[in-house]
Design a protein around this motif. Structure first.
Motif, PDB file in Angstrom:
ATOM      1  N   LEU A  58     -30.716 140.143  52.162  1.00 15.38           N
ATOM      2  CA  LEU A  58     -30.278 140.494  53.421  1.00 15.38           C
ATOM      3  C   LEU A  58     -28.856 139.626  53.365  1.00 15.38           C
ATOM      4  O   LEU A  58     -27.778 140.048  54.081  1.00 15.38           O
ATOM      5  N   SER A  59     -29.199 138.293  53.065  1.00 15.26           N
ATOM      6  CA  SER A  59     -27.938 137.453  53.275  1.00 15.26           C
ATOM      7  C   SER A  59     -26.783 137.743  52.392  1.00 15.26           C
ATOM      8  O   SER A  59     -25.639 137.679  52.785  1.00 15.26           O
ATOM      9  N   ARG A  61     -26.083 141.097  51.493  1.00 20.23           N
ATOM     10  CA  ARG A  61     -25.483 142.232  52.154  1.00 20.23           C
ATOM     11  C   ARG A  61     -24.452 141.681  53.272  1.00 20.23           C
ATOM     12  O   ARG A  61     -23.628 142.326  53.363  1.00 20.23           O
ATOM     13  N   ARG A  62     -24.991 140.966  54.106  1.00 16.31           N
ATOM     14  CA  ARG A  62     -24.153 140.595  55.263  1.00 16.31           C
ATOM     15  C   ARG A  62     -23.006 139.867  54.649  1.00 16.31           C
ATOM     16  O   ARG A  62     -21.903 140.253  55.460  1.00 16.31           O
ATOM     17  N   GLN A  65     -20.710 142.633  53.613  1.00 14.09           N
ATOM     18  CA  GLN A  65     -20.218 143.477  54.456  1.00 14.09           C
ATOM     19  C   GLN A  65     -19.225 142.630  55.255  1.00 14.09           C
ATOM     20  O   GLN A  65     -18.132 143.219  55.711  1.00 14.09           O
ATOM     21  N   ALA A  66     -19.427 141.223  55.440  1.00 14.39           N
ATOM     22  CA  ALA A  66     -18.196 140.577  56.082  1.00 14.39           C
ATOM     23  C   ALA A  66     -16.983 140.528  55.283  1.00 14.39           C
ATOM     24  O   ALA A  66     -15.827 140.649  56.036  1.00 14.39           O
TER      25      ALA A  66
END
Length: 191
Positions: A58-59, A61-62, A65-66
């Motif tokens: 999840l980190s 992916r974040r 995306q950022a």
């Protein structure tokens, strides 16, 4: 404050307060944790690893995306935007003009080459009509050009034909200083 033990002389109605064991809470906790680990240890380990991997995914992916989303557009001056677009158009025009110039030069060279080929074909046709050999004329004109460019001509040496010398490459005889011999037959020697 020390654990005090109060005893009443009359043991009739008053409950007695006794001294509590010192490590009772730690012993109970260690026994409970030990029992849970003994029963569910592997399951807890697997669940912990899966939660860790999920958090890492999840980190990532974040972070992706950022980085992929452009920063929010701030108010830009319309004049600067117009200048930037004009500069881009000017650069495109210059590149197009350079490309057009290179294309024109290439086409001119192509036309010259085609004209030269056409002229050579006409000369060949005329010489054939007159009964002359075109290749002979071409060789004469080339040799005249070579003679004018270089004054030293190499004498021609006669080459002996390979059949007259008795050369046979399969036998390895009569061919000169070098001869080929086939390798040994049989199994290769090895350890």
């Amino acid at each position: 404050m020390d654990d005090v033990e109060i005893e009443d002389v009359n043991d009739d109605d008053v409950p007695q307060i006794q001294k509590a064991p010192e490590n009772q809470d730690l012993t109970f906790l260690s026994q409970t944790v030990g029992d849970v680990l003994a029963q569910y240890g592997w399951c807890l380990l697997i669940v912990t690893v899966l939660v860790y991997l999920l958090i890492q995914q999840l980190s990532k992916r974040r972070a992706s995306q950022a980085s992929s989303t452009p920063p929010p557009q701030t108010q830009q001056d319309p004049l600067s935007v117009a200048r930037r677009q004009e500069a881009l158009e000017a650069a495109r025009r210059r590149m197009q003009e350079e490309h057009d110039a290179q294309t024109a030069i290439f086409r001119e060279k192509q036309k010259k080459q085609e004209e030269e080929k056409r002229r050579q074909k006409i000369e060949m046709w005329d010489s054939m009509q007159e009964g002359k050999s075109y290749h002979g004329n071409a060789k004469l004109s080339q040799s005249a050009e070579e003679a004018s460019s270089s004054t030293v001509l190499k004498p021609k040496t006669e080459k002996k034909s390979l059949r007259s010398t008795g050369y046979n490459p399969l036998t390895g005889e009569g061919g000169g200083s070098c001869s080929w011999r086939p390798g040994r037959r049989g199994p290769s020697s090895g350890g």
